[in-house]
Design an enzyme around this catalytic site. Structure first.
Site, short mmCIF file in Angstrom:
data_model
loop_
_atom_site.label_atom_id
_atom_site.label_comp_id
_atom_site.label_asym_id
_atom_site.label_seq_id
_atom_site.Cartn_x
_atom_site.Cartn_y
_atom_site.Cartn_z
N GLY A 1 -1.50 10.17 8.22
CA GLY A 1 -2.63 9.75 9.04
C GLY A 1 -2.16 9.06 10.29
O GLY A 1 -0.96 8.97 10.58
N ALA A 2 -3.13 8.56 11.04
CA ALA A 2 -2.84 7.82 12.26
C ALA A 2 -3.70 6.57 12.29
O ALA A 2 -4.89 6.63 11.97
CB ALA A 2 -3.10 8.68 13.49
N GLY A 3 -3.09 5.45 12.62
CA GLY A 3 -3.81 4.20 12.68
C GLY A 3 -4.05 3.77 14.12
O GLY A 3 -3.78 4.51 15.07
N GLU A 4 -4.56 2.53 14.25
CA GLU A 4 -4.88 2.02 15.59
C GLU A 4 -3.62 1.84 16.42
O GLU A 4 -3.62 2.04 17.62
CB GLU A 4 -5.62 0.69 15.43
CG GLU A 4 -5.99 0.03 16.75
CD GLU A 4 -6.63 -1.33 16.54
OE1 GLU A 4 -6.92 -1.99 17.54
OE2 GLU A 4 -6.81 -1.73 15.37
N PHE A 5 -2.50 1.49 15.76
CA PHE A 5 -1.29 1.16 16.49
C PHE A 5 -0.22 2.24 16.42
O PHE A 5 0.75 2.19 17.14
CB PHE A 5 -0.71 -0.16 15.96
CG PHE A 5 -1.60 -1.35 16.17
CD1 PHE A 5 -1.64 -1.99 17.40
CD2 PHE A 5 -2.43 -1.80 15.16
CE1 PHE A 5 -2.46 -3.09 17.60
CE2 PHE A 5 -3.25 -2.89 15.35
CZ PHE A 5 -3.28 -3.54 16.58
N GLY A 6 -0.37 3.22 15.55
CA GLY A 6 0.65 4.26 15.41
C GLY A 6 0.36 5.11 14.19
O GLY A 6 -0.73 5.07 13.62
N GLU A 7 1.36 5.88 13.79
CA GLU A 7 1.17 6.80 12.67
C GLU A 7 1.38 6.10 11.33
O GLU A 7 2.06 5.08 11.24
CB GLU A 7 2.13 7.98 12.80
CG GLU A 7 1.81 8.89 13.99
CD GLU A 7 2.74 10.08 14.08
OE1 GLU A 7 3.94 9.87 13.89
OE2 GLU A 7 2.26 11.20 14.34
N LYS B 1 2.80 1.86 7.67
CA LYS B 1 2.16 1.85 8.98
C LYS B 1 3.23 1.50 10.01
O LYS B 1 4.00 0.56 9.82
CB LYS B 1 1.02 0.83 9.04
CG LYS B 1 -0.16 1.16 8.16
CD LYS B 1 -1.27 0.12 8.35
CE LYS B 1 -2.48 0.44 7.51
NZ LYS B 1 -3.57 -0.54 7.72
N ASP C 1 -15.95 -5.53 7.88
CA ASP C 1 -16.01 -4.06 8.03
C ASP C 1 -15.89 -3.39 6.67
O ASP C 1 -15.17 -2.42 6.50
CB ASP C 1 -14.89 -3.59 8.97
CG ASP C 1 -15.11 -2.14 9.43
OD1 ASP C 1 -16.26 -1.66 9.35
OD2 ASP C 1 -14.13 -1.50 9.85
#
Length: 984
Positions: free
Chosen positions: A626-632, A651, A744
């Protein structure tokens, strides 16, 4: 009949009709009128041929004079479209040696010329006599010549020569004959061209076709199938060669279904009582048994009343009927199981594909009303499509009357408008052992023990006497298992090894005996490091207890001092900003208080304090997940010294980051590192001393809860779903007790492992919601971005986030879970959602949602946040439901809570759909499109007549999908009944 005669004529005359004559002097009855030059040369005379027929001929015999050049020019000859012309010349020549005193210029040959033109250009008065405008065809020599002796004996030695020339492109032409010293007679000249005749071949008619311009030319002729014949494969054609002969044909026609060949030239209709199903068949066949064809030209025989032909039966197979019912049923009841055996039907309908369906109905004690059995009943080998006359049925209710219908069906049962023939048997089950325990929960764990709890079986079938627990190390097998017993639904298993994973099963016991063991679940004891870490966390409690003793002594002294004074003063106590632990007063161990990492002057200090640094050499990255807010985000392995290798999620921080991005990225690790709970994602550590910077957490095999539920729509029982919700609530209870507000909470931020344990995750996003500008889930509010569909109204309006607002979000998560990942508020806009909530509208219960669960959702959605339950109360409520599954039997309806207005997701207008594909797409069941169409449900009218047995037969086996489709079919049927025109 006339057409047949014509075709026979074409076949008979095929050879004779290969030449078409343009000119033939033998048929002339008057002067030919050809032009001769000079006049003393060629002379037209009447004579006789070898058969003494009168003919017009030309002759020349100026052999005694040298330098002869005598020309003879025919009249204009129209070529009639021919490209190559043939000239047949019959002539006689005098042998020069038989002529006395003839000079050496005597010849026995002559020349043939032609001249091509569009119109008549030469007459007797205006002829052109030169070789220049003519094209020479050939010099014609006699094969035989005659002498004076032959002439005297009237022996005519006639020569016949044929020459061809072309290609011709003008309207017509002239022929010219040149004599240069011969004594000869031109008896006849026939000019013609060749063509391939009309012919019938391979059941196709080919027209007359002229030959090509060259003798080697091939001219294509397209054929036309004779009446009631059709082309097979490629278009049919023949090639006409230069000799006017047909070459081998390409393609063919055959008599179409319902017609048979006759004399290879016609296709005759099959008479009544016969049929021909395909083009390939040779001739008509008599109708098979139980079928008829009342009219001519039948491609198939229709079945007689009461007989049918299966979709896969070929037309030449006899029509068959449905079987009679099974016979001589024997039932053997063993507690809550039953074995049924029977004899095959007396009448099989003429087929050998008889199978059996078992219809199970659970009845009231008086058997006045029965209902279909639920999905928990088990059939071995299966419920539908049995090929043997035996079935074992288990998981029935104890002391309950049942009726079983044994249906006999075959390949044509679906064609009959009547229900299958069946035989019924009534039985009543006996006392039985309890059903299986649905799920287990880990309460706590130490290095040497694990404490577990579980709900009672859904069907206790009596008073539960005790429980038996079987456990063994995962690395071993169940033959090395140990046993423990518990009088309650909680047990502590002691004597375990540290850091080991154990497989645990439990079963209940009544006076009827033990039930079956539950499904296998894995639990792990603490490692030495885990134990030391927990001990470190309890040190402040120990210190606090000691301090409390000192305070107690000091307090006694202070009280005596206060009592001796008339006045006392107080001052405000100062608290450290970094106070991390305090005793809750509720016993050991004490609760930790969450510390916001951004209260540290140096956020890196929070990372060092709460997250363990891991050497990058211990980490193996395997694949991107997957991909997160800051990187893969990667899947990988972690192997710490002295510990076994485990899968982890990694992460990474993308290259080119700023220092602020690095702090923000690691803040999630600072938050996660403070949590230690089975339902909170576990931080393994961080990598900050090499690149890329990494956050390493435990690996959750099933990924995000929302997508996991959508992928497994309808595959989990209510108890399993409640177990998932209980885990999420337990995790949130832990967070709320630490004074942490998630902000959230949503199914997308819950991760699921291989044991279906749900864990709360995504702690970095709550502080940085305002930075996400791409996700439509988040909508701007008061300068920031918030997930409107999951957020409490006070948080939307005033950004007031509390544990109570997390409870509201938890109610939305409950709705997501019970709807198997459906989007809250469906396709409503975020503003419409806000308006609806302000008007006190709430989400309706998902399909088949228990009323108790929907009421808990409504409690979570109370407008007054102080009226919402706390997470501790939610956990207790869910535990009661798990211990008493009967409380989940009542299904919620929209009308069940009249005091609370509910949003009503309008039922689609099924009358607007025109195809089965459209309907399945609308209800999100398009994966069954091919199953519906293959089974013959090709129209919505047919779909409205479907039953649950039909769905099973076409392959819809998931209970949730069956209920969803049947509910839609019911709504469609109601709408169609209200709009009769739709049924037309």
């Amino acid at each position: 009949m006339a057409l047949d005669c014509l075709l026979l004529f074409l076949l008979a005359s095929a050879v004779a009709a290969m030449e078409e004559t343009l000119m033939d002097t033998r048929t002339a009855t008057a002067e030919l009128g050809w032009t001769a030059n000079p006049a003393s040369g060629w002379e037209e005379v009447s004579g006789y041929d070898e058969n003494l027929n009168t003919i017009r001929t030309y002759q020349v015999c100026n052999v005694f004079e040298p330098n002869q050049n005598n020309w003879l020019l025919t009249t204009f000859i129209n070529r009639r479209g021919a490209h190559r012309i043939y000239t047949e010349m019959r002539f006689t020549v005098r042998d020069c040696s038989s002529l006395p005193n003839v000079p050496g210029s005597c010849k026995e040959t002559f020349n043939l010329y032609y001249y091509e033109t569009d119109s008549v250009i030469a007459t007797k008065k205006s002829a052109f006599w030169s070789e220049a405008p003519y094209l020479k065809v050939d010099t014609i020599a006699a094969d035989e010549s005659f002498s004076q002796v032959d002439f005297g004996g009237r022996l005519m030695k006639v020569n016949t020569e044929v020459r061809s020339f072309g290609p011709l492109t003008r309207n017509g032409f002239y022929l010219a004959f040149q004599d240069y010293g011969a004594c000869m007679s031109l008896l006849s000249v026939r000019v013609f061209f060749k063509k391939c005749p009309s012919i019938v071949q391979n059941f196709a008619v080919f027209p007359e076709t002229m030959t090509g311009a060259e003798s080697t030319s091939l001219v294509i002729a397209r054929g036309t199938c004779i009446p009631n014949a059709e082309e097979v494969d490629v278009p049919i054609k023949l090639y006409c060669n230069g000799d006017g002969e047909w070459m081998v044909p390409i393609g063919r026609c055959t008599c179409k279904p319902g017609y048979e060949p006759e004399n290879s030239v016609a296709c005759k209709a099959c008479p009544a009582g016969t049929f021909k199903a395909s083009q390939e068949a040779e001739g008509c066949s008599h109708c098979p048994s139980n079928s008829r064809s009342p009219s001519e030209a039948s491609p198939i025989c229709t079945c007689r009343t009461g007989y049918y032909r299966a979709d896969f039966d070929p037309p030449e197979v006899a029509c068959t009927s449905v079987p009679s019912g099974p016979r001589n049923v024997i039932s053997i009841v063993n507690e809550t199981s039953i074995i049924l055996e029977w004899h095959p039907p007396r009448e099989t309908g003429g087929r050998d594909d008889v199978t059996y369906n078992i219809i199970c109905k659970k009845c009231r004690a008086d058997r006045r009303s029965c209902s279909r059995c639920d999905d928990n009943v088990e059939f071995v080998p299966r419920q539908l499509g049995l090929t043997e006359c035996r079935v074992s049925i288990s998981s029935l209710w104890a002391h309950t009357p049942y009726t079983f219908d044994i249906q006999a069906i075959n390949g044509v049962s679906s064609k009959s408008p009547f229900p299958p023939q069946h035989v019924s048997v009534n039985i009543t089950t006996n006392q039985a052992a309890p059903s299986t325990v649905p799920i287990m929960h880990q309460v706590s764990a130490t290095m040497r023990s694990i404490t577990l709890s579980w709900p009672q079986p859904e069907q206790p079938n009596g008073i539960i006497l005790d429980y038996e627990i079987r456990y063994y190390e995962k690395e071993h097998n169940e033959f090395n298992s140990s046993m423990a017993r518990s009088q309650t639904n909680t047990a502590r298993i002691d004597g375990l090894r540290p850091g080991m994973v154990y497989v645990v099963q439990v079963r209940a016991r009544t006076v009827a005996g033990y039930g079956k063991f539950s499904g296998k679940m894995c639990f792990q004891t603490l490692t030495d490091d885990d134990y030391k870490s927990e001990l470190r966390e309890q040190l402040p409690l120990i210190a606090g207890s000691a301090a409390a003793g000192v305070v107690f002594v000091v307090s006694l002294v202070a009280i005596s001092i206060v009592c001796s004074r008339k006045r006392a003063y107080s001052k405000e106590a100062a608290y450290s900003d970094k106070l991390q632990h305090y005793s809750t007063g509720r016993g050991s161990p004490g609760m930790k208080i969450y510390i916001d990492p951004f209260t540290y002057e140096d956020p890196n200090e929070a990372v060092r304090e709460f997250a363990k640094e891991i050497d990058v050499s211990f980490v193996k990255i395997e694949e991107v997940i997957g991909a997160g807010e800051f990187g893969e985000v990667y899947k990988g392995r972690l192997k710490l010294p002295g510990k076994r290798e485990i899968y982890v999620a990694i992460k990474t921080l993308k290259a080119g980051y700023s220092e602020k991005q690095r702090r923000d990225f690691l803040s999630e690790a600072s938050i996660m590192g403070q949590f230690d709970h089975p339902n909170i994602i576990r931080l393994e550590g961080v990598v900050t001393k090499s690149r890329p910077v990494m956050i390493i957490t435990e690996f959750m095999e099933n990924g995000a809860l929302d997508s996991f539920l959508r992928q497994n729509d309808g595959q989990f029982t209510v108890i399993q779903l409640v177990g998932m919700l209980r885990g999420i609530a337990a995790g949130m209870k832990y967070l709320s007790e630490m004074n942490y507000v998630h902000r959230d909470l949503a199914a997308r931020n819950i991760l699921v492992n291989s044991n279906l344990v749900c864990k709360v995750s995504d702690f970095g996003l709550s502080r940085y919601l305002q930075d996400d500008t791409s996700d439509p889930t988040y909508t701007s509010s008061l300068g920031g971005k918030i997930p409107v569909r999951w957020t409490a109204p006070e948080a939307i309006a005033y950004r007031k986030f509390t544990s109570a607002s997390d409870v509201w979000s938890y109610g939305i998560v409950m709705w997501e879970v019970m709807s198997f990942g459906e989007r809250p508020y469906w396709d409503m806009s975020n503003q419409d959602v806000i308006n609806a909530i302000e008007q006190d509208y709430r989400l309706p219960p998902p399909m088949d949602c228990p009323a108790a669960l929907h009421q808990l959702m409504l409690d979570c959605w109370q407008k007054d946040r102080n009226s919402r339950p706390r997470f501790a109360e939610i956990v207790n409520t869910l535990d009661k439901m798990i211990r008493n599954p009967a409380s989940l039997k009542t299904v919620a309806t929209i009308t069940a809570v009249p005091s609370q207005p509910l949003l009503d997701r309008s039922i689609p207008d099924f009358t607007a759909f025109t195809t089965v594909d459209d309907w399945l797409s609308a209800i999100k069941m398009v994966q069954y499109r091919d199953s519906f169409l293959t089974a013959g449900f090709t129209s919505l009218q047919l779909v409205t007549q479907m039953t649950s047995e039909d769905l099973l037969r076409i392959g819809v086996t998931l209970a949730g999908h069956q209920k969803k489709i049947l509910s839609s079919i019911h709504s469609m049927r109601v709408q169609m009944n209200q709009s009769p025109s739709v049924m037309a």
